[in-house]
Design an enzyme around this catalytic site. Structure first.
Site, PDB file in Angstrom:
ATOM      1  N   VAL B  11       0.830  -1.214   0.000  1.00  0.00           N
ATOM      2  CA  VAL B  11       0.000   0.000   0.000  1.00  0.00           C
ATOM      3  C   VAL B  11       0.862   1.262   0.000  1.00  0.00           C
ATOM      4  O   VAL B  11       0.708   2.134  -0.857  1.00  0.00           O
ATOM      5  CB  VAL B  11      -0.943  -0.018   1.228  1.00  0.00           C
ATOM      6  CG1 VAL B  11      -1.685   1.299   1.343  1.00  0.00           C
ATOM      7  CG2 VAL B  11      -1.939  -1.169   1.106  1.00  0.00           C
ATOM      8  N   THR B  14       3.333   1.598  -3.271  1.00  0.00           N
ATOM      9  CA  THR B  14       2.689   2.090  -4.497  1.00  0.00           C
ATOM     10  C   THR B  14       2.337   3.572  -4.333  1.00  0.00           C
ATOM     11  O   THR B  14       2.446   4.346  -5.279  1.00  0.00           O
ATOM     12  CB  THR B  14       1.419   1.280  -4.826  1.00  0.00           C
ATOM     13  OG1 THR B  14       0.578   1.229  -3.668  1.00  0.00           O
ATOM     14  CG2 THR B  14       1.763  -0.142  -5.220  1.00  0.00           C
ATOM     15  N   ILE B 131       0.769  13.600   9.390  1.00  0.00           N
ATOM     16  CA  ILE B 131       0.934  14.721  10.335  1.00  0.00           C
ATOM     17  C   ILE B 131       2.410  14.909  10.615  1.00  0.00           C
ATOM     18  O   ILE B 131       3.071  13.972  11.046  1.00  0.00           O
ATOM     19  CB  ILE B 131       0.233  14.453  11.688  1.00  0.00           C
ATOM     20  CG1 ILE B 131      -1.189  13.942  11.485  1.00  0.00           C
ATOM     21  CG2 ILE B 131       0.250  15.693  12.552  1.00  0.00           C
ATOM     22  CD1 ILE B 131      -1.838  13.481  12.792  1.00  0.00           C
ATOM     23  N   LYS B 200       4.288   3.595  18.506  1.00  0.00           N
ATOM     24  CA  LYS B 200       4.381   5.024  18.201  1.00  0.00           C
ATOM     25  C   LYS B 200       4.804   5.840  19.433  1.00  0.00           C
ATOM     26  O   LYS B 200       5.628   6.741  19.321  1.00  0.00           O
ATOM     27  CB  LYS B 200       3.048   5.519  17.650  1.00  0.00           C
ATOM     28  CG  LYS B 200       2.754   4.917  16.267  1.00  0.00           C
ATOM     29  CD  LYS B 200       1.327   5.211  15.833  1.00  0.00           C
ATOM     30  CE  LYS B 200       1.018   4.610  14.475  1.00  0.00           C
ATOM     31  NZ  LYS B 200      -0.442   4.583  14.212  1.00  0.00           N
TER      32      LYS B 200
END
Lengths: 414, 414
Positions: B11, B14, B131, B200
């Site tokens: 995903v 590309t 972001i 994260k």
């Protein structure tokens, strides 16, 4: 060790010296060099010496000292700041400024000089105080085309509008409270008339699209004519009133740019930006909406943004940052009357119902709003999309027919 | 012209090729050099060639081609990504990745290799999708000490919690809807169990305080046990339930770090971050709270962040970016049970009023909450500040005395 000079010892200048002194160790670590303030340029005598640096009243002393590699300009205003900054850049010194008036009026020129001299001209602190916005916009969004930028760019007016909305305080009383709290100056005109927000949207617009937008090209309305009636209607419509600075690309590769109060729908991220806070929404074609939020002003946040730029200059003494926009053009900014928008209109007439019928015939699709404490004869409605000049022509015609328009406020779509 | 290679053609891969092709002209302008994709590393055959570059299944071909200066890693997972990235850095190539698992597990090691080899290792896309957060945190907040970072870091769980809150949909149904809309994967465990948010916050914590925090050091709870009863109580308390990743400095210079559902007061900027959006609040000692908001995932936002890093690499081929943290330590992260917090407790007993009296005796200052559709015997309350281990001891004691604790949720103070 890198020698710097600070020009100006007002609110921001003393803050810069404080941050540099307080965080000296961490800053050295981050900049990979110690930062030393060699001079502080002042216009009058101060009784106590600064925490770092030596007071001087001679700009030439700073200009002619080859040891000074970076100059911080926090004097404000255009005179003598523009002349000083330009000569520093020409002398091969990098300049960091928090002076939005300077960047909005002279940015393209100063960026060109910086490019010619292979030095840096950085101004993160000029917009959004301590909120990082210049750097994220120029770097992180590099792989986006910016569709538009909209922001609450002035904390003073946002405090006043928040007070009006939350507590039902009228404009004059809210302004007075803001002055008592130190959020508004004794002469509040630059804030409440929109000039401050205008400078900031000019800087963001110039950065977003690569060409300078000058303050005099941007139609600017302040919040002095916003009444509690307008605020109440905004609430019944489903939103709030905010002073918005906005820029968008037009289909013919120019920009549409305005500063004015707008109704903002409750679901918008900007609707929740209250009190003295600022919020800036950047709409990228790829990222979608990104919002930056924080305190937009204040001595220490602004000072911290200045110092972050100084660190960046220290790291890039030999490699220029690619921050640049070219000069603008008188035709570059679209006439704001050409833009198509939705409008809120508040009016009164002898017979409100009949007058609204007439207005609805002139504005097909207009939907009426109601508020509890409406004055006798008062009515209000929201239009469909139409060009601003068409809206005003229609309203002028209606006025001839006996209706009085008390307020016409643009509705933001962000 | 700069030659790059893209490892991975899923995903994000590309998307990266699409952004590079679509924005080629603007990117060249911004990077001051044309960017050309020489190779795309794939594991299986693809019927159609990519828009740019040549498919290869040979990593060695990329590694051994001295023309390739920048490698984009968008394969995901640790194997073989870690080995490949490390060898690229050792070979003197800069690497850009969106792989949060890799950065959270191996960041300190890879940053050290990058530093040794004087190349860049950038990963803006690993947190917050499009972001900008890594760069603003490392650069713009350079003149701040970070007091703490708290964020809604996972869009899937935020969508589910928003659905539960807004529509009264239960967890399983909300998850199913998220899967139907493509927001949740068929195996949603990495999202709903908190592992994704954990990676994260590890990256943000490592960046904020300069030492690596590893996922296995961070207590992580997902949202699978959150019920509609909890969501209703959050509303009567005055807030919402959000999955929060949080890190703070402790007084002994370690960090406190956790991922778990929390009650967040309505006045917090994080409370308004809904649906698949992410919001990250950085509290600086100087700037105060700065919040970054936007879509935290998605093919194109992530791809645009990757491409922005590629541009940065192109600009800094000879000057390394100062992005670095050192290795961690088993003792560096405080035991989460030591932290002092406020807790929400939902329980039931034969006699709710009597049981609450008992609970209130154990938790001085506890205030009771009510909801409309309470089950028979159900009651709930919010404690004062106390250490988590003390809270749990008290609750265990109360359970012995006949009360059943159904839910205990931390209350966020941000």
């Amino acid at each position: 060790m890198v020698e710097i000079a600070v020009m100006g010892y007002g609110v921001v200048g003393t803050g810069v010296i404080e941050v540099l002194a307080k965080h000296a160790e961490g800053l050295t670590l981050r900049a990979h060099e110690a930062i030393h303030v060699k001079y502080v340029l002042v216009r009058r005598d101060f009784p106590n010496p600064p925490m770092m640096g030596t007071f001087t009243k001679s700009f030439d002393q700073i200009l002619e000292d080859p040891e000074v590699k970076i100059v911080v300009e926090v004097m404000g205003g255009l005179n003598p700041a523009y002349d000083y900054v330009r000569r520093c850049l020409l002398a091969g010194k990098s300049v960091v400024t928090s002076n939005k008036e300077l960047v909005a009026a002279k940015g393209a020129d100063l960026l060109q000089v910086a490019r010619d001299k292979n030095v840096n001209f950085l101004f993160e602190a000029s917009v959004g105080g301590g909120i990082p916005i210049i750097r994220p916009m120029s770097q992180c969004l590099a792989a986006n085309d910016v569709v538009g930028v909209a922001g609450i760019l002035n904390g003073t007016t946002n405090y006043i509008l928040t007070k009006m909305f939350r507590d039902g305080t009228d404009f004059q009383s809210a302004l007075k409270q803001a002055q008592e709290l130190g959020y508004a100056e004794r002469d509040p005109s630059a804030d409440v008339e929109g000039a401050d927000a205008c400078r900031k949207i000019c800087i963001l617009a110039s950065l977003a699209y690569g060409r300078h937008v000058y303050p005099e090209q941007v139609h600017t309305e302040g919040i002095t004519r916003i009444t509690l009636a307008d605020v109440e209607y905004a609430e019944t419509w489903g939103g709030v009133v905010k002073l918005i600075g906005e820029v968008k690309r037009t289909p013919d590769n120019r920009v549409s740019c305005i500063v004015c109060p707008m109704f903002i729908g409750r679901e918008s991220q900007l609707a929740n930006v209250d009190d003295v806070f600022n919020g800036i929404m950047v709409r990228g074609d790829v990222t979608g909406d990104v919002v930056f939020y924080g305190k937009g002003a204040g001595k220490m946040p602004t000072a911290s943004a200045v110092v972050a730029d100084v660190i960046d200059c220290v790291k890039h003494l030999k490699a220029r940052k690619y921050l640049y926009w070219s000069d603008g053009d008188p035709d570059y900014v679209e006439d704001y009357r050409e833009a198509s928008r939705i409008f809120f209109v508040r009016a009164h007439a002898a017979d409100a119902d009949a007058a609204f019928e007439k207005a609805a015939a002139a504005f097909p699709g207009a939907s009426r709003l109601h508020r509890k404490q409406a004055e006798p004869g008062e009515f209000a409605f929201v239009t469909d999309h139409l060009q601003e000049k068409v809206c005003d022509e229609k309203l002028a015609q209606l006025q001839k027919e006996g209706l009085t328009v008390d307020s016409r406020i643009r509705i933001g779509e962000m």
